[in-house]
Each structure stands twice: as C-alpha cells, then as structure tokens.
Motif scaffolding. Structure first.
Motif, PDB file in Angstrom:
ATOM      1  N   GLU A 175       0.823  -1.212   0.000  1.00  0.00           N
ATOM      2  CA  GLU A 175       0.000   0.000   0.000  1.00  0.00           C
ATOM      3  C   GLU A 175       0.855   1.261   0.000  1.00  0.00           C
ATOM      4  O   GLU A 175       0.419   2.322  -0.427  1.00  0.00           O
ATOM      5  CB  GLU A 175      -0.912   0.028   1.235  1.00  0.00           C
ATOM      6  N   ALA A 176       2.062   1.164   0.536  1.00  0.00           N
ATOM      7  CA  ALA A 176       2.928   2.336   0.633  1.00  0.00           C
ATOM      8  C   ALA A 176       3.724   2.578  -0.646  1.00  0.00           C
ATOM      9  O   ALA A 176       4.177   3.708  -0.889  1.00  0.00           O
ATOM     10  CB  ALA A 176       3.896   2.173   1.812  1.00  0.00           C
ATOM     11  N   GLN A 177       3.878   1.566  -1.485  1.00  0.00           N
ATOM     12  CA  GLN A 177       4.703   1.727  -2.692  1.00  0.00           C
ATOM     13  C   GLN A 177       4.115   2.785  -3.619  1.00  0.00           C
ATOM     14  O   GLN A 177       2.921   2.839  -3.857  1.00  0.00           O
ATOM     15  CB  GLN A 177       4.786   0.384  -3.445  1.00  0.00           C
ATOM     16  N   GLY A 178       5.049   3.648  -4.108  1.00  0.00           N
ATOM     17  CA  GLY A 178       4.651   4.679  -5.052  1.00  0.00           C
ATOM     18  C   GLY A 178       4.074   5.916  -4.394  1.00  0.00           C
ATOM     19  O   GLY A 178       3.749   6.889  -5.085  1.00  0.00           O
ATOM     20  N   LEU A 188       2.731   9.342   5.934  1.00  0.00           N
ATOM     21  CA  LEU A 188       2.885   8.732   7.257  1.00  0.00           C
ATOM     22  C   LEU A 188       2.788   9.755   8.390  1.00  0.00           C
ATOM     23  O   LEU A 188       2.590   9.399   9.538  1.00  0.00           O
ATOM     24  CB  LEU A 188       4.241   8.015   7.362  1.00  0.00           C
ATOM     25  N   GLN A 189       2.944  11.041   8.058  1.00  0.00           N
ATOM     26  CA  GLN A 189       2.976  12.071   9.093  1.00  0.00           C
ATOM     27  C   GLN A 189       1.575  12.476   9.575  1.00  0.00           C
ATOM     28  O   GLN A 189       1.454  13.233  10.537  1.00  0.00           O
ATOM     29  CB  GLN A 189       3.710  13.313   8.585  1.00  0.00           C
ATOM     30  N   GLY A 190       0.560  12.026   8.907  1.00  0.00           N
ATOM     31  CA  GLY A 190      -0.793  12.324   9.351  1.00  0.00           C
ATOM     32  C   GLY A 190      -1.190  13.759   9.029  1.00  0.00           C
ATOM     33  O   GLY A 190      -0.572  14.452   8.212  1.00  0.00           O
ATOM     34  N   GLN A 191      -2.247  14.246   9.707  1.00  0.00           N
ATOM     35  CA  GLN A 191      -2.783  15.569   9.428  1.00  0.00           C
ATOM     36  C   GLN A 191      -1.931  16.686  10.022  1.00  0.00           C
ATOM     37  O   GLN A 191      -1.796  17.754   9.444  1.00  0.00           O
ATOM     38  CB  GLN A 191      -4.218  15.672   9.980  1.00  0.00           C
ATOM     39  N   GLN A 192      -1.399  16.453  11.223  1.00  0.00           N
ATOM     40  CA  GLN A 192      -0.605  17.491  11.884  1.00  0.00           C
ATOM     41  C   GLN A 192       0.876  17.173  11.701  1.00  0.00           C
ATOM     42  O   GLN A 192       1.415  16.275  12.336  1.00  0.00           O
ATOM     43  CB  GLN A 192      -0.955  17.564  13.380  1.00  0.00           C
ATOM     44  N   ARG A 193       1.506  17.978  10.832  1.00  0.00           N
ATOM     45  CA  ARG A 193       2.919  17.738  10.539  1.00  0.00           C
ATOM     46  C   ARG A 193       3.803  18.639  11.392  1.00  0.00           C
ATOM     47  O   ARG A 193       3.375  19.703  11.843  1.00  0.00           O
ATOM     48  CB  ARG A 193       3.200  17.991   9.057  1.00  0.00           C
ATOM     49  N   TYR A 217       2.585   7.792  11.856  1.00  0.00           N
ATOM     50  CA  TYR A 217       1.449   7.017  12.338  1.00  0.00           C
ATOM     51  C   TYR A 217       1.250   5.802  11.459  1.00  0.00           C
ATOM     52  O   TYR A 217       1.307   5.875  10.226  1.00  0.00           O
ATOM     53  CB  TYR A 217       0.174   7.867  12.355  1.00  0.00           C
ATOM     54  N   ARG A 218       0.994   4.687  12.142  1.00  0.00           N
ATOM     55  CA  ARG A 218       0.721   3.455  11.401  1.00  0.00           C
ATOM     56  C   ARG A 218      -0.715   3.488  10.880  1.00  0.00           C
ATOM     57  O   ARG A 218      -1.467   4.415  11.132  1.00  0.00           O
ATOM     58  CB  ARG A 218       0.942   2.248  12.311  1.00  0.00           C
ATOM     59  N   LYS A 219      -1.051   2.428  10.167  1.00  0.00           N
ATOM     60  CA  LYS A 219      -2.374   2.359   9.561  1.00  0.00           C
ATOM     61  C   LYS A 219      -3.478   2.377  10.626  1.00  0.00           C
ATOM     62  O   LYS A 219      -4.577   2.907  10.402  1.00  0.00           O
ATOM     63  CB  LYS A 219      -2.488   1.081   8.715  1.00  0.00           C
ATOM     64  N   ASP A 220      -3.146   1.823  11.834  1.00  0.00           N
ATOM     65  CA  ASP A 220      -4.127   1.805  12.925  1.00  0.00           C
ATOM     66  C   ASP A 220      -4.047   3.065  13.777  1.00  0.00           C
ATOM     67  O   ASP A 220      -4.588   3.108  14.881  1.00  0.00           O
ATOM     68  CB  ASP A 220      -3.940   0.564  13.798  1.00  0.00           C
TER      69      ASP A 220
END
Length: 653
Positions: free
Chosen positions: A1-4, A10-15, A40-43
């Motif tokens: 899912e992460a490829q490309g 991964l940093q989410g909404q608040q960077r 943040y992970r997928k969960d």
C-alpha cells in the motif's frame, strides 16, 4: 500500500513544521539532512521515525534525485523518555523526586509572588518505619510506601504535588493557598488516612506519621527553605509524641543553628578534652555517713562558660558522640575513685549515668571490663545508673546484659524513677540494687500529700523487692526528716553537698564528719500551734507554759508542714481563717499525711458547712471557739494528748 506514495502520508494531518522546513531547506541547498518525525501506522498508533535525506548526483554532478532512509526509532525514543522520567521521579512510587519538586516549588513561588498568593509545604514522615523494614523486610516496607502514596494522593487536589524525597519522607506542595486554616484540616485528614490499619504478611500493622507545615512569606529567599522549615516543624512534632502536626516557627531556625553550632563545639570539646567531672555525695539516711558519689558531666566552655547538660547531651546523643563522651566519663570516674581509695579519703562506689546508645553496644561489657582493669578499680566500687526508657528497649536483651554486669560485681540503679514508662512486670525481673526517686517528687513532699504518697509507695515497693531507695534533690531538713520517716535509705541533694569538682570533692571528704540525723524517739509530748496572728500564738504559749509540752508555733500552713516533717507532733491546734489555706483544708491534708495526729480548730469564725464536712470526714477532732476559757482550753488539749496515747496503745496491742 505504501509503494509509489510520498512518505509524507505517514505524518498524518498534523505535521512537524520545523522538520518539514529543515527538509525543504536541505533540498534547496542540495544538502543532506536528518530529522525525527512523528509518524502514524495504519491503525493510527504513533511511531517515531528517523528520516535521513541525501541528494544523489550523476556523473556530471547534477542532482537527479534524492534518496531517503527511514528508521523506526520508537523503542529508542521510549527509552529516552523513561530516562527523563526516572531522572525526575521516584522509581518505587512514581512520585516526583527532590529535583522535580525543586522546579515546581520555584515555579509556584514565582507565580504566588506575582499574584500575591501563598505556597504551603507539608513535610510528612512515617513514625517507626525502620521497624517495619527491620522486622518484615524491605519488600514489605516498599508495599507500605506505595500504599501510603496512594492514600495521600487520593486526598490532594490535581494542582498539588506529592513528592518522595527519600526513605519514608514525603513532601506535599500546595500552591494557591487562600486560607491558612485549611492546612491543619488537610494535615489531619492525612494523619487519619495513614493511621488506617495495613495488613502485611497476615499481620495487621498500625501506621502513624508526623507532619510539619510551613507557608511562604515575604522573607523567603530560596524556595527550598520552605522544605527545610517544614522539616524542622516535623521534627518538633516527633518530639511532642508523634502522630501529630506542627507549624514552623522562626525559633526553630534559631534552635537548629544552635544545635549545629553545638555539634561543632562538641567535637572540638572532645578533641581538646574540655569536659570536667563533678561529684555529688550520697549519704545514709540514718547515720548520715557517705555511701557513694555520683559523677556528673560538666562542660566549662572557654568562651561561653558552663553549658548545661540539658543542652548538649541531646545533641551528643543525636550525633552518636555520646558514646565517646560516655567512655571518657567512665574512665575518669573510675580513675578518680581509685585515687580517693589510695588517699584513704573514701571507699564507696562511684555512680555513672549511661546513655542508651552506649549501653546497647555489643562490645560494651568487654570495654567496661577493660576500663576497670586499666584504672585498677574493683567492680564493686562502680555503680551504673540507667533510665527507665533504656530498660524497656528490647527488655530480654537488657535483662541478660544486666545479669552479666551483676556477675561482674557492678551495682545497678534506675535513675529518675517514676518519670518514665514504669512497668512493674519488668521491674520484678530486673537485677537492680537501687531506685532513685526523681527530684520532682521530693521538691514539694513536705506540703503536697500526693508527692508524699508517691514517695512512700516507691519506698515500700522497693523494699519489698529488696531494693534500696535514694531520694534525689533533698534540699532541707524537713524533706530529709519526712523521707526518713518513710524509711528512705539514702539521700542526695544540696542539703548535704552540691556537685563539686574533683579537687573540691577531695577537700570535702577530708573535713566531712558524719552527723546523726535520726530523731530521739520518746514519750515527749509535742504540740503544734498554727495561727497567722503572732499575739494569739504568744497568748497560747503563756497559757501552756507550765504544761509538760514541747510547743511549736508557726503562722502559715507551709511552715506547719515543715515542722511536721521535722518533729513528731501528736496534737495540732490551728486557726480557721488564714491566708493561702484555711484551717479545715490544712487539717484535711494533715489527716492524709499524718493520720495519727489529733487535730483541733481554734477560731473566732464559724463556717458551719465547712466545719461540719471536716468533722464528718474525720479531719477535725474538735472545733473550739475564740475567745477561749483558759481552763477549758487546757483541758481540751490534755484530752487530745490522752486520746493520742490511747490510739498508740491500741495500735501497739
């Protein structure tokens, strides 16, 4: 899912804006950079990511692309956070430690000054916690500390800070104090919750604590002074019996400063041998012969003069220097006693007071034997004086040790008997030779029937146990006479001699002559007249001048008690209305102390109620009125002596 996908997802909404700027600046400048990002992970669980970003040039040096290496450093970050937490928190309880307390206290003090508020500190110390560690183990002790922590935390506000600064010591920081009166209530709740029973290893344990309270003021220069002040107040709470709280007072600082100064001076006094031993004689109550000397420690400071033992002995005990001082006292006292024997001035025991710390030392008896050997003093010429509180510490161990001392030939005395925690169940098991009645009971023995009763009871009990009794603080003939009537064995006090230096003691012994103290008993009739008017006393003496009486007179109840102690009085005639104590009250007390006397009141005033009560209670034999008829008064007094003689004969039969 992460490829490309761009890794920024991964940093989410608040960077992290700073990290993003660092990366953009590095790309602009075509440089390497390394940043730590929250990812943040997928969960949606957090993990820490170390991103290393570097440009990749081609063979001409042109940047064609960038390579990024991401490393999960969550475990490392968690370890760093734990280290930071442990640096500022107590590992056992999780409470803030001294370092974090200092920071929060400083912040609270700054805020309180800005908004004209107060900050309070409560220093909490568990009572007798060492006993739990020693008897049940440190694991049980740790459980107690965690339980106490949870109990206190449940009582405090979210903004308060409870810290553990070591051992069983806790400090509660209370900011924004609006009303000082709320602090004692808080302290009371803490004491109550700590006192709730604790069950450890199937055994119920009762805890208590001592609390000191200090509140910030304008004179505060260093925030941690509040903790020091609360600590001083807590120590005062310990001294007052524990399981209580005390407010800090400025005098405590002065006392601490004095104690610190005394510690330094004591160390110097030991090194430079500034101490001196004084000696006070002990005499036989009947023959007045010298039967002993008590060695008393004195400290003639070269600059401050004599420093009272009441000041420096507690400091010496707190610091442990009392052991070294006590050994010096033993050596000096034994050496002086041997010297007196060599000069043939005295062959009596020398009494030395022992501290608890000195007595409890495992090597004490062996060291004592060595001292006696070195000073060439026979063991029978040494008497050790112990306090009641010392005797009740580990009683089985104390009894065993006292028996070993007795086997050596050393005599044992209990000092200040009746002022400590007397236990008759232990007293019968202790191998002691003497009880010393404390001076507090002797001081008013002539005028206070309760003190007289206590002294008589101690003497009677001791004699039943085959133990001799020494009365301390005997200062006059009346006290000595009354104690002699109660069969006290020995006296010590200013009436015979004050404590003296070694040189003065030698001089005293050279010229000391034993004087007979016992009174010649016989059939002499002694009458005591008590009236605050001298003309009445003179008239009565003229009236009775031809009678076969020894007539004693005085103008107050206090003087009367002294005469009663000194003389065998059979009949008392007292005025009713006298200052300080009226006749009926005086004779009530006489009845309790000298029940064999025949007591009459001679008065021009009649308080029917008090007279009736006194007669009904047996305090008064007869009530006579002024003015009197000479013949009638003479007959009443003769009848009183006959009544006394009849009582005596009845008792003899």
């Amino acid at each position: 899912e992460a490829q490309g996908r761009n890794c920024r997802f991964l940093q989410g909404q608040q960077r992290d804006g700073l990290a993003v700027k660092q990366m953009r600046d590095a790309i602009t400048l075509r440089q390497e950079c390394s940043v730590v990002l929250k990812n943040y992970r997928k969960d949606n669980s957090l993990f820490w990511n170390n991103l290393f970003l570097a440009p990749v040039p081609d063979e001409r040096g042109d940047i064609t692309h960038y390579i990024g290496i991401q490393t999960d450093i969550t475990a490392q970050k968690r370890y760093e956070q734990e280290l930071a937490h442990n640096a500022s928190h107590d590992l056992l309880t999780g409470l803030p430690n001294r370092s974090l307390l200092r920071d929060r206290l400083s912040q609270s003090c700054n805020i309180s000054q800005r908004y004209a508020q107060k900050v309070a500190v409560l220093f909490i110390d568990l009572d007798g916690f060492k006993l739990i560690n020693d008897s049940m183990g440190h694991l049980s002790g740790d459980e107690v500390l965690k339980l106490v922590t949870s109990r206190i935390v449940a009582l405090i506000r979210p903004g308060d800070t409870l810290s553990r600064i070591g051992g069983d010591e806790f400090v509660l920081l209370v900011p924004d104090v609006q009303d000082d009166e709320l602090l004692p209530q808080l302290a009371g709740r803490i004491l109550t919750t700590i006192a709730e029973p604790v069950t450890l290893q199937g055994q119920e344990i009762q805890l208590t604590a001592s609390i000191g309270i200090s509140v910030s003021g304008s004179e505060l220069t260093e925030p941690m002074q509040l903790v020091q002040q609360a600590d001083l107040a807590m120590c005062r709470a310990k001294q007052l019996g524990r399981n209580t709280y005390q407010w800090y007072k400025a005098e405590m600082d002065q006392l601490l400063s004095k104690q610190l100064s005394l510690k330094s001076m004591l160390r110097k006094a030991i090194d430079q041998q500034e101490f001196e031993l004084y000696y006070q004689p002990q005499v036989d109550a009947v023959t007045n012969e010298l039967v002993g000397l008590e060695a008393l420690l004195r400290w003639p400071h070269p600059e401050q003069g004599f420093i009272s033992p009441e000041e420096f002995i507690p400091v010496a005990e707190d610091t442990g220097m009392i052991v070294e001082i006590g050994q010096w006292v033993l050596e000096q006292a034994c050496a002086f006693n041997y010297q007196l024997q060599q000069q043939q001035l005295a062959s009596v025991p020398v009494a030395v007071n022992l501290s608890s710390m000195q007595f409890q030392r495992s090597e004490f008896i062996e060291q004592l034997q060595q001292t006696l050997t070195v000073q060439r003093l026979a063991a029978r010429y040494l008497q050790l004086e112990l306090t009641e509180s010392l005797l009740l510490e580990n009683i089985e161990y104390v009894i065993e040790k006292l028996h070993r001392l007795k086997q050596l030939g050393i005599s044992i005395a209990i000092d200040d008997f009746g002022t400590g925690y007397s236990s008759l169940s232990y007293l019968k098991r202790l191998p002691i030779d003497k009880l010393k009645i404390d001076r507090d009971f002797v001081r008013d023995i002539v005028t206070d029937k309760r003190d007289a009763a206590i002294c008589r009871a101690i003497i009677a009990m001791a004699h039943q146990l085959d133990v001799k009794v020494v009365a301390e603080g005997v200062e006059n003939d009346a006290q000595a006479a009354l104690l002699g009537k109660s069969l006290c064995d020995e006296f010590q006090g200013y009436h015979f001699a004050k404590p003296m230096s070694a040189a003065d003691t030698e001089q005293f012994l050279r010229y000391y002559a034993a004087k007979q103290q016992h009174r010649q008993a016989g059939s002499q009739q002694t009458l005591l007249l008590v009236d605050d008017e001298d003309n009445i006393l003179h008239a009565l003496k003229r009236l009775l001048r031809k009678e076969p009486y020894t007539v004693l007179t005085c103008t107050s109840a206090k003087q009367a008690f002294e005469l009663l102690a000194l003389h065998d009085v059979q009949v008392i005639v007292s005025d009713q209305r006298m200052p300080q104590m009226n006749g009926t009250e005086f004779l009530r007390q006489v009845k309790d102390m000298y029940p064999e006397t025949i007591r009459l009141v001679l008065s021009g005033y009649t308080d029917l109620r008090s007279v009736t009560e006194a007669i009904n209670q047996g305090a008064i034999y007869k009530f006579l009125t002024k003015p009197w008829q000479d013949n009638e008064l003479r007959e009443e007094i003769r009848a009183a002596f006959k009544r006394y003689a009849g009582q005596t004969q009845q008792t003899d039969r």
